[in-house]
Motif scaffolding. Structure first.
Motif, mmCIF file in Angstrom:
data_model
loop_
_atom_site.group_PDB
_atom_site.id
_atom_site.type_symbol
_atom_site.label_atom_id
_atom_site.label_comp_id
_atom_site.label_asym_id
_atom_site.label_seq_id
_atom_site.Cartn_x
_atom_site.Cartn_y
_atom_site.Cartn_z
ATOM 1 N N GLN A 149 15.047 4.147 6.180
ATOM 2 C CA GLN A 149 13.603 4.277 6.326
ATOM 3 C C GLN A 149 12.938 4.627 5.004
ATOM 4 N N ALA A 150 13.592 5.495 4.216
ATOM 5 C CA ALA A 150 13.013 5.928 2.946
ATOM 6 C C ALA A 150 13.016 4.809 1.910
ATOM 7 N N THR A 151 14.010 3.909 1.981
ATOM 8 C CA THR A 151 14.151 2.866 0.971
ATOM 9 C C THR A 151 13.661 1.514 1.455
ATOM 10 N N ASP A 152 13.081 1.474 2.668
ATOM 11 C CA ASP A 152 12.574 0.206 3.206
ATOM 12 C C ASP A 152 11.489 -0.328 2.288
ATOM 13 N N SER A 153 11.660 -1.555 1.858
ATOM 14 C CA SER A 153 10.716 -2.142 0.891
ATOM 15 C C SER A 153 9.398 -2.555 1.522
ATOM 16 N N GLY A 154 9.381 -2.678 2.819
ATOM 17 C CA GLY A 154 8.148 -3.106 3.485
ATOM 18 C C GLY A 154 8.445 -3.636 4.858
ATOM 19 N N GLU A 155 7.379 -4.031 5.547
ATOM 20 C CA GLU A 155 7.531 -4.464 6.922
ATOM 21 C C GLU A 155 7.760 -5.953 7.040
ATOM 22 N N ASP A 156 7.559 -6.745 5.952
ATOM 23 C CA ASP A 156 7.674 -8.195 6.052
ATOM 24 C C ASP A 156 9.080 -8.632 6.404
#
Length: 352
Positions: A149-156
């Motif tokens: 969750q902390a390193t998620d680059s984005g929702e795409d």
């Protein structure tokens, strides 16, 4: 508190909560509409007050330990539920669900979430009772979830993966291009087909499944009482439908919420691993003996960390440049929507 009173309290609590949820469901089905800010605010306030009253009853009936465990669990699950709202907003926008029927979609999502979490709670309670080593797995899973969750680059990327899965599951379903009110089936050119509402429900259900997998290990890290876990989840989901309409553009301003949640999940993951070491029975760790010098993180400390993290993440989000920019965008969108609404009303008057 005697066992008989405890069973009585639990039964009465679950019956009352079930009746409240049933009333909420019937209210949505009988009167589909977009709630006003005042209506949404009153309902959210009612459900939060109800949760606080229940917390007071827990302190009175079961003592401070259980009361604090409920509050910590409720706050954690409520925070994760708010995070769930971000995904609901994306789903509603992707399928262009009419605002009038979004309440029904949200209510469906809440019911499915309760059913799935109820199943996971029963499974989790049974596994924990018989296998203490499962705390290692829960702890490691929460640490991995926190890092992801902390390193998620984005929702795409996440949206693309989810869309691909939904597309595979519904590839052979005949689906119409347009909604037909809140119906799941409609007739197009003489053929019976599904409406896009079915796609929305399937997507919401898949999302609920993913969030249930994340949330249940998190709250079992705060309490091992299945009753507290279940009631905390019920109260966390209560009012979520109204909160969706109340927060509106504020959701986009909580830019650091996911980072705050990752800190909370990581903290609970560490707490679970510490507990697993404290009650260790695995033969390849310390010869199968408990590691008594490992500290047990108290409920008081857990509650302080959870509340403090949420407050810091919220304040930082609202004061950050990204949060302020999101506020301006939300105001522009609101003004544009108001203008379009006025234009539609003028067109209706001109037609008459």
């Amino acid at each position: 508190m005697s066992d008989q009173l405890s069973a009585q309290f639990q039964t009465i609590s679950l019956v009352v909560l079930g009746l409240i949820l049933l009333f909420d469901l019937l209210y949505v089905v009988k009167r589909p509409h977009e709630p006003s800010m005042k209506e949404a605010g009153l309902w959210v306030g009612f459900y939060v007050t109800l949760a606080l009253v229940f917390a007071g009853l827990m302190f009175w009936q079961a003592g401070s330990d259980y009361g604090q465990e409920f509050v910590a669990g409720w706050v954690t699950e409520y925070s994760l539920s708010i995070d769930n709202l971000f995904v609901f907003i994306i789903i509603m926008a992707r399928f262009s669900v009419p605002r009038k029927y979004q309440q029904e979609v949200l209510m469906f999502g809440i019911i499915i979430a309760l059913v799935l979490r109820g199943i996971f709670i029963l499974l989790g309670a049974t596994v924990i009772e018989n296998f203490s080593w499962v705390f290692y797995l829960f702890g490691a899973f929460l640490l991995w979830t926190a890092w992801k969750q902390a390193t998620d680059s984005g929702e795409d990327e996440e949206e693309g993966a989810e869309s691909g899965l939904i597309a595979k599951l519904t590839r052979k379903l005949p689906v119409s291009e347009n909604f037909d009110g809140n119906k799941l089936r409609t007739t197009v050119d003489g053929k019976r087909v599904f409406t896009p509402m079915v796609m929305v429900f399937i997507t919401i259900g898949m999302t609920d499944l993913l969030f249930a997998v994340d949330s249940i290990p998190a709250i079992f890290g705060l309490t091992q009482s299945a009753f507290i876990v279940f009631t905390a989840n019920i109260f966390a989901l209560m009012g979520l439908r109204q909160l969706y309409f109340l927060l509106g553009g504020l959701m986009d301003r909580l830019v650091y919420l996911k980072h705050g949640l990752s800190v909370i999940l990581a903290f609970i993951g560490v707490k679970l691993i510490f507990h697993a070491l404290h009650v260790n029975e695995l033969p390849f760790i310390n010869g199968g003996q408990h590691i008594d010098w490992i500290p047990e993180i108290s409920t008081e400390l857990s509650l302080a960390v959870i509340l403090g993290t949420i407050v810091v993440a919220t304040v930082a989000s609202l004061l950050s440049p990204a949060g302020k920019a999101a506020k301006i965008d939300a105001e522009l969108k609101a003004d544009l929507e108001a203008s379009r609404r006025e234009e539609r009303e003028e067109d209706k008057l001109n037609e008459k």
